[in-house]
Design a protein around this motif. Structure first.
Motif, PDB file in Angstrom:
ATOM      1  N   VAL A 146      15.140  14.520  -4.727  1.00  0.00           N
ATOM      2  CA  VAL A 146      15.916  13.939  -3.869  1.00  0.00           C
ATOM      3  C   VAL A 146      17.277  15.017  -3.630  1.00  0.00           C
ATOM      4  O   VAL A 146      17.698  15.070  -2.597  1.00  0.00           O
ATOM      5  N   GLN A 147      17.576  15.586  -4.868  1.00  0.00           N
ATOM      6  CA  GLN A 147      18.496  16.838  -4.631  1.00  0.00           C
ATOM      7  C   GLN A 147      18.097  17.893  -3.756  1.00  0.00           C
ATOM      8  O   GLN A 147      18.927  18.239  -2.782  1.00  0.00           O
ATOM      9  N   TYR A 148      16.975  18.202  -3.742  1.00  0.00           N
ATOM     10  CA  TYR A 148      16.370  19.468  -2.940  1.00  0.00           C
ATOM     11  C   TYR A 148      16.438  18.810  -1.436  1.00  0.00           C
ATOM     12  O   TYR A 148      16.687  19.587  -0.616  1.00  0.00           O
ATOM     13  N   PHE A 149      15.888  17.498  -1.259  1.00  0.00           N
ATOM     14  CA  PHE A 149      15.869  17.242   0.448  1.00  0.00           C
ATOM     15  C   PHE A 149      17.301  17.032   0.590  1.00  0.00           C
ATOM     16  O   PHE A 149      17.375  17.438   1.958  1.00  0.00           O
ATOM     17  N   ASP A 150      18.063  16.674  -0.074  1.00  0.00           N
ATOM     18  CA  ASP A 150      19.739  16.429   0.443  1.00  0.00           C
ATOM     19  C   ASP A 150      20.168  17.973   0.664  1.00  0.00           C
ATOM     20  O   ASP A 150      20.719  18.320   1.554  1.00  0.00           O
ATOM     21  N   TYR A 151      19.884  18.904  -0.172  1.00  0.00           N
ATOM     22  CA  TYR A 151      20.288  20.408  -0.137  1.00  0.00           C
ATOM     23  C   TYR A 151      19.681  20.959   1.189  1.00  0.00           C
ATOM     24  O   TYR A 151      20.157  21.489   1.842  1.00  0.00           O
ATOM     25  N   LEU A 152      18.346  20.487   1.604  1.00  0.00           N
ATOM     26  CA  LEU A 152      17.713  21.337   2.460  1.00  0.00           C
ATOM     27  C   LEU A 152      18.208  20.654   3.863  1.00  0.00           C
ATOM     28  O   LEU A 152      18.260  21.524   4.826  1.00  0.00           O
ATOM     29  N   THR A 153      18.472  19.333   3.887  1.00  0.00           N
ATOM     30  CA  THR A 153      19.102  18.703   4.902  1.00  0.00           C
ATOM     31  C   THR A 153      20.359  19.369   5.412  1.00  0.00           C
ATOM     32  O   THR A 153      20.509  19.586   6.531  1.00  0.00           O
ATOM     33  N   LYS A 154      21.235  19.461   4.437  1.00  0.00           N
ATOM     34  CA  LYS A 154      22.453  20.292   4.603  1.00  0.00           C
ATOM     35  C   LYS A 154      22.544  21.573   5.115  1.00  0.00           C
ATOM     36  O   LYS A 154      22.983  22.028   6.043  1.00  0.00           O
ATOM     37  N   ILE A 155      21.348  22.288   4.672  1.00  0.00           N
ATOM     38  CA  ILE A 155      21.426  23.650   4.963  1.00  0.00           C
ATOM     39  C   ILE A 155      20.738  23.858   6.477  1.00  0.00           C
ATOM     40  O   ILE A 155      21.362  24.526   7.366  1.00  0.00           O
ATOM     41  N   LEU A 156      20.002  22.899   6.984  1.00  0.00           N
ATOM     42  CA  LEU A 156      19.347  22.765   8.345  1.00  0.00           C
ATOM     43  C   LEU A 156      20.622  22.356   9.049  1.00  0.00           C
ATOM     44  O   LEU A 156      20.720  22.883  10.425  1.00  0.00           O
ATOM     45  N   LYS A 157      21.705  21.743   8.643  1.00  0.00           N
ATOM     46  CA  LYS A 157      22.762  21.194   9.678  1.00  0.00           C
ATOM     47  C   LYS A 157      23.816  22.285   9.671  1.00  0.00           C
ATOM     48  O   LYS A 157      25.013  22.375  10.257  1.00  0.00           O
ATOM     49  N   GLY A 158      23.749  23.291   8.801  1.00  0.00           N
ATOM     50  CA  GLY A 158      24.669  24.515   8.911  1.00  0.00           C
ATOM     51  C   GLY A 158      25.704  24.271   7.624  1.00  0.00           C
ATOM     52  O   GLY A 158      26.693  24.903   7.640  1.00  0.00           O
ATOM     53  N   ASP A 159      25.395  23.093   6.913  1.00  0.00           N
ATOM     54  CA  ASP A 159      26.450  22.831   5.779  1.00  0.00           C
ATOM     55  C   ASP A 159      26.236  23.257   4.630  1.00  0.00           C
ATOM     56  O   ASP A 159      24.988  23.124   3.700  1.00  0.00           O
ATOM     57  N   PHE A 160      26.759  24.619   4.042  1.00  0.00           N
ATOM     58  CA  PHE A 160      26.592  25.355   2.764  1.00  0.00           C
ATOM     59  C   PHE A 160      27.273  24.699   1.501  1.00  0.00           C
ATOM     60  O   PHE A 160      27.244  25.484   0.440  1.00  0.00           O
ATOM     61  N   GLY A 161      27.955  23.665   1.768  1.00  0.00           N
ATOM     62  CA  GLY A 161      28.717  23.109   0.757  1.00  0.00           C
ATOM     63  C   GLY A 161      29.867  23.494   0.123  1.00  0.00           C
ATOM     64  O   GLY A 161      30.140  24.563   0.731  1.00  0.00           O
ATOM     65  N   ASN A 162      30.415  23.035  -0.770  1.00  0.00           N
ATOM     66  CA  ASN A 162      31.706  23.429  -1.390  1.00  0.00           C
ATOM     67  C   ASN A 162      31.341  23.925  -2.937  1.00  0.00           C
ATOM     68  O   ASN A 162      30.578  23.401  -3.494  1.00  0.00           O
ATOM     69  N   SER A 163      32.266  25.149  -3.343  1.00  0.00           N
ATOM     70  CA  SER A 163      32.075  25.440  -4.784  1.00  0.00           C
ATOM     71  C   SER A 163      32.443  24.108  -5.457  1.00  0.00           C
ATOM     72  O   SER A 163      33.378  23.433  -5.470  1.00  0.00           O
ATOM     73  N   PHE A 164      31.695  23.854  -6.579  1.00  0.00           N
ATOM     74  CA  PHE A 164      32.034  23.091  -7.642  1.00  0.00           C
ATOM     75  C   PHE A 164      33.428  23.314  -8.552  1.00  0.00           C
ATOM     76  O   PHE A 164      33.958  22.518  -8.825  1.00  0.00           O
TER      77      PHE A 164
ATOM     78  N   GLY B 252      29.772  32.925 -10.092  1.00  0.00           N
ATOM     79  CA  GLY B 252      29.173  31.621  -9.865  1.00  0.00           C
ATOM     80  C   GLY B 252      27.945  31.150 -10.903  1.00  0.00           C
ATOM     81  O   GLY B 252      27.793  30.192 -11.292  1.00  0.00           O
ATOM     82  N   PHE B 253      27.341  32.343 -11.182  1.00  0.00           N
ATOM     83  CA  PHE B 253      26.146  32.178 -12.393  1.00  0.00           C
ATOM     84  C   PHE B 253      26.565  31.878 -13.649  1.00  0.00           C
ATOM     85  O   PHE B 253      26.171  30.701 -14.194  1.00  0.00           O
ATOM     86  N   HIS B 254      27.916  32.679 -14.047  1.00  0.00           N
ATOM     87  CA  HIS B 254      28.383  32.189 -15.182  1.00  0.00           C
ATOM     88  C   HIS B 254      28.973  30.809 -15.219  1.00  0.00           C
ATOM     89  O   HIS B 254      29.028  30.226 -16.427  1.00  0.00           O
ATOM     90  N   ASN B 255      29.437  30.335 -14.091  1.00  0.00           N
ATOM     91  CA  ASN B 255      30.101  29.263 -14.162  1.00  0.00           C
ATOM     92  C   ASN B 255      29.296  27.968 -13.821  1.00  0.00           C
ATOM     93  O   ASN B 255      29.586  26.883 -13.453  1.00  0.00           O
ATOM     94  N   ARG B 256      27.861  28.328 -13.807  1.00  0.00           N
ATOM     95  CA  ARG B 256      26.962  27.299 -13.310  1.00  0.00           C
ATOM     96  C   ARG B 256      27.280  26.702 -11.866  1.00  0.00           C
ATOM     97  O   ARG B 256      27.034  25.286 -11.789  1.00  0.00           O
ATOM     98  N   ASP B 257      27.780  27.406 -11.123  1.00  0.00           N
ATOM     99  CA  ASP B 257      28.167  26.806  -9.939  1.00  0.00           C
ATOM    100  C   ASP B 257      27.226  26.864  -8.825  1.00  0.00           C
ATOM    101  O   ASP B 257      26.878  27.846  -8.188  1.00  0.00           O
ATOM    102  N   TYR B 258      26.335  25.881  -8.747  1.00  0.00           N
ATOM    103  CA  TYR B 258      25.067  25.767  -7.965  1.00  0.00           C
ATOM    104  C   TYR B 258      25.082  25.918  -6.815  1.00  0.00           C
ATOM    105  O   TYR B 258      24.510  26.691  -6.052  1.00  0.00           O
ATOM    106  N   PRO B 259      26.237  25.373  -5.834  1.00  0.00           N
ATOM    107  CA  PRO B 259      26.418  25.860  -4.259  1.00  0.00           C
ATOM    108  C   PRO B 259      26.682  27.362  -4.205  1.00  0.00           C
ATOM    109  O   PRO B 259      26.076  27.857  -3.420  1.00  0.00           O
ATOM    110  N   VAL B 260      27.267  27.856  -5.016  1.00  0.00           N
ATOM    111  CA  VAL B 260      27.881  29.115  -4.898  1.00  0.00           C
ATOM    112  C   VAL B 260      26.428  30.020  -5.177  1.00  0.00           C
ATOM    113  O   VAL B 260      26.272  31.044  -4.259  1.00  0.00           O
ATOM    114  N   VAL B 261      25.800  29.793  -6.045  1.00  0.00           N
ATOM    115  CA  VAL B 261      24.677  30.534  -6.245  1.00  0.00           C
ATOM    116  C   VAL B 261      23.315  30.604  -5.356  1.00  0.00           C
ATOM    117  O   VAL B 261      23.188  31.545  -4.799  1.00  0.00           O
ATOM    118  N   GLN B 262      22.926  29.348  -5.076  1.00  0.00           N
ATOM    119  CA  GLN B 262      21.749  29.066  -4.529  1.00  0.00           C
ATOM    120  C   GLN B 262      22.042  29.510  -2.836  1.00  0.00           C
ATOM    121  O   GLN B 262      21.164  29.848  -2.228  1.00  0.00           O
TER     122      GLN B 262
END
Length: 339
Positions: free
Chosen positions: A64-82, A296-306
């Motif tokens: 579910v997380q991956y589908f939500d992530y892929l949907t946002k990417i296709l819309k041009g939404d790269f999220g916010n830093s945790f 971002g990797f050290h802070n486990r900030d998923y949106p920043v890293v991926q």
């Protein structure tokens, strides 16, 4: 040519989807509790922990997380830093532009010197000049950046005092110059501060030289090999028999047919510089995308890293597409064969 470009773009689609899946999976394989990392050493109440996981969307199953992530990417939404809730796309461009500027400076140095050294070594094959240039290129290729960087700073910054050690701008001028769309070069160029542009240029010199040594060596050796291969062709002997000047033979006949190899190497090295400049950025305290991803990797900030890795990969794929287009322009047989 249009169909040739379209086929290359279609080939990138499955690669892009596979990249999103791999970055999403690998980032979540890193051990550690993201909420605990964000909270630091403080103990997190279980109820607050659950609320934080829900707010971040990490309480859902991975598919579910991956589908939500892929949907946002296709819309041009790269999220916010945790960590600070800032838009990842804005942070990426503010850090990618300094990396891109540094990579362009390095590849220009490597291309101009590498192609020149390769041509000279090929035309003077077997001479002391050939051995000297190729030995120097081998030494440059063998010298790691984490060793070359301190050597350059020790000589030119500490001993001679000619160039600054790190950063992109001197401390005395920091408050007077701001980056222009992420670019310190443009920001200093439009600044009213006297000498700001030259100050920024001086900060580019050492990291650009350090970053250019390995691609310079590769470009020089591959240029030499490509030219030597072309010089052995029958049409080159025919051109010599017709009495064409050596300069015309090299510039018109040899270089045009050797450019495929040279363009390939330059394109690959440019991609390598963008993806692997983190050591140079760390040594010279460069505010680039490498340091940003590492934080971002050290802070486990998923949106920043991926999403940061995905955006860097997008830039690399665009460079690959540009190289393919240049192939077709340089050698029409390639684009006709792709039809």
């Amino acid at each position: 040519m249009f169909s040739f470009i379209c086929k290359r773009i279609l080939l990138l689609i499955p690669i892009y989807i596979g990249l999103t899946l791999s970055t999403f999976t690998l980032v979540r394989m890193v051990p550690g509790d993201i909420v605990q990392v964000l909270m630091g050493e403080r103990m997190v109440d279980p109820e607050l922990h659950a609320q934080a996981m829900k707010r971040l969307g990490l309480d859902q199953p991975l598919p579910v997380q991956y589908f939500d992530y892929l949907t946002k990417i296709l819309k041009g939404d790269f999220g916010n830093s945790f960590r600070d809730r800032s838009p990842v796309l804005n942070d990426f461009f503010s850090h990618f532009v300094p990396t891109l500027e540094l990579a362009i400076c390095a590849i220009l140095i490597a291309s101009v010197l590498g192609v020149s050294f390769g041509i000279i070594a090929a035309l003077k094959r077997g001479s002391w000049l050939d051995y000297t240039l190729m030995s120097a290129s081998l030494a440059g290729y063998s010298m790691p950046i984490y060793l070359l960087g301190p050597i350059l700073t020790g000589i030119f910054a500490h001993y001679l005092g000619l160039l600054p050690v790190s950063g992109v701008i001197s401390v005395m001028q920091f408050l007077d110059v701001e980056p222009y769309y992420g670019s310190w070069l443009l920001g200093s160029f439009f600044s009213d501060q006297p000498g700001a542009f030259w100050d920024v240029i001086k900060h580019f010199i050492l990291p650009s030289i350090a970053l250019s040594t390995i691609p310079l060596a590769m470009i020089a050796r591959m240029t030499r090999s490509a030219i030597l291969e072309v010089l052995g062709e029958d049409y080159i002997r025919t051109a010599k028999a017709k009495g064409l000047s050596p300069t015309r033979i090299v510039l018109v006949h040899v270089m045009r047919n050797a450019l495929i190899t040279v363009v390939t190497v330059i394109g690959l090295q440019m991609a390598t510089l963008l993806a692997g400049a983190i050591l140079t950025e760390t040594i010279f305290s460069w505010p680039g995308v490498g340091n940003w991803l590492l934080d971002g990797f050290h802070n486990r900030d998923y949106p920043v890293v991926q999403n940061g890795i995905l955006l860097v990969a997008t830039a690399l794929m665009l460079i690959s597409l540009l190289v393919d287009i240049l192939y077709g322009l340089i050698n029409p047989r390639i684009r006709h064969a792709a039809k």
